[in-house]
Scaffold this active site. Structure first.
Site, PDB file in Angstrom:
ATOM      1  N   HIS A  88       0.823  -1.206   0.000  1.00 36.41           N
ATOM      2  CA  HIS A  88       0.000   0.000   0.000  1.00 36.41           C
ATOM      3  C   HIS A  88       0.861   1.261   0.000  1.00 36.41           C
ATOM      4  O   HIS A  88       2.026   1.246   0.397  1.00 36.41           O
ATOM      5  CB  HIS A  88      -0.932   0.002   1.201  1.00 36.41           C
ATOM      6  CG  HIS A  88      -2.042  -0.990   1.085  1.00 36.41           C
ATOM      7  ND1 HIS A  88      -2.955  -1.201   2.086  1.00 36.41           N
ATOM      8  CD2 HIS A  88      -2.401  -1.826   0.078  1.00 36.41           C
ATOM      9  CE1 HIS A  88      -3.820  -2.118   1.709  1.00 36.41           C
ATOM     10  NE2 HIS A  88      -3.492  -2.519   0.488  1.00 36.41           N
ATOM     11  N   GLU A  90       0.902   3.952   1.837  1.00 33.69           N
ATOM     12  CA  GLU A  90       1.411   4.429   3.124  1.00 33.69           C
ATOM     13  C   GLU A  90       2.674   3.672   3.523  1.00 33.69           C
ATOM     14  O   GLU A  90       3.664   4.277   3.950  1.00 33.69           O
ATOM     15  CB  GLU A  90       0.357   4.256   4.228  1.00 33.69           C
ATOM     16  CG  GLU A  90      -0.981   4.888   3.924  1.00 33.69           C
ATOM     17  CD  GLU A  90      -1.986   3.950   3.262  1.00 33.69           C
ATOM     18  OE1 GLU A  90      -3.165   4.016   3.636  1.00 33.69           O
ATOM     19  OE2 GLU A  90      -1.599   3.162   2.380  1.00 33.69           O
TER      20      GLU A  90
END
Length: 170
Positions: A88, A90
Site C-alpha cells: 500500500h 502508506e
C-alpha cells in the site's frame, strides 16, 4: 498551471496560491497516479513539522516483482489476486524514506489507511493522518485502524476539499 490566475497589483504577492493541505494532498494524488492498479490508485505523502516533503508512495508490487507477471485481479483464490502482493501507498512512503526517524510527522493519503498500514504508521511515529476518502469506513480493517489510531494518539483529520481545480500539461 492554476485554472485561475488573478492579476495582482504591481509589487504585490499572489493571493490565490494553494494551501499546504491542497499542496500535500495534491502530491499524494499525483503519486497515486503512478500506480498500475486498474481499480484503485492510492497515493501518500509524508511531511515534516516545517512543511517539507520527506517521502511519497503509491500502491504497487514490491521492487523486483514484475507488474506484468503478478495478478491485478480483485476476486478469486488469494494467490491469484493482487491482495497477497501489493504494498500500500502508506507503507511504501514509510519504506521509501531514507532520512532517519519519521517521529512527529504528518501523512497525507488519498484513502483512509487499512489496519496493516495503521500499524506501520503508528510504529514509524507518524502523529497525524490527513485522509481524503473513507469509502471503506465500517469494514473490519478500517474499524481496527481507527481503534489503533485512537489508542496510540494518532490524530486523523478528514481532508476538506476546496473545489480548486489544477491542470498541469505534461
Amino acid at each position: 498551471m492554476a485554472e485561475h490566475v488573478k492579476m495582482q497589483p504591481a509589487g504585490a504577492k499572489r493571493t490565490d496560491y494553494i494551501s499546504w493541505d491542497e499542496y500535500f494532498m495534491g502530491v499524494a494524488y499525483l503519486s497515486g497516479m503512478r500506480s498500475k492498479d486498474p481499480n484503485t490508485q492510492v497515493g501518500a505523502c509524508i511531511v515534516s513539522g516545517n512543511n517539507k516533503i520527506l517521502s511519497m508512495g503509491y500502491n504497487g508490487f514490491p521492487s523486483g516483482c514484475s507488474d506484468d507477471e503478478f495478478p491485478w485481479a480483485r476476486e478469486g483464490e488469494t494467490l491469484e489476486t493482487k491482495y497477497a502482493y501489493v504494498t500500500h501507498s502508506e507503507l511504501n512512503a514509510i519504506l521509501n524514506y531514507r532520512g532517519g526517524s519519521l517521529e512527529g510527522t504528518k501523512l497525507y493519503v488519498s484513502l483512509f489507511p487499512c489496519n496493516e498500514c495503521a500499524k506501520a504508521i503508528i510504529q514509524a511515529g507518524i502523529r497525524t493522518v490527513v485522509y481524503d476518502s473513507d469509502k471503506y469506513s465500517g469494514t473490519p480493517a478500517i474499524i481496527a485502524s481507527k481503534r489503533m489510531f485512537e489508542a496510540a494518539g494518532v490524530e486523523c483529520i478528514a481532508y476538506q476539499r476546496t473545489g480548486r481545480r489544477v491542470e498541469i500539461a505534461l
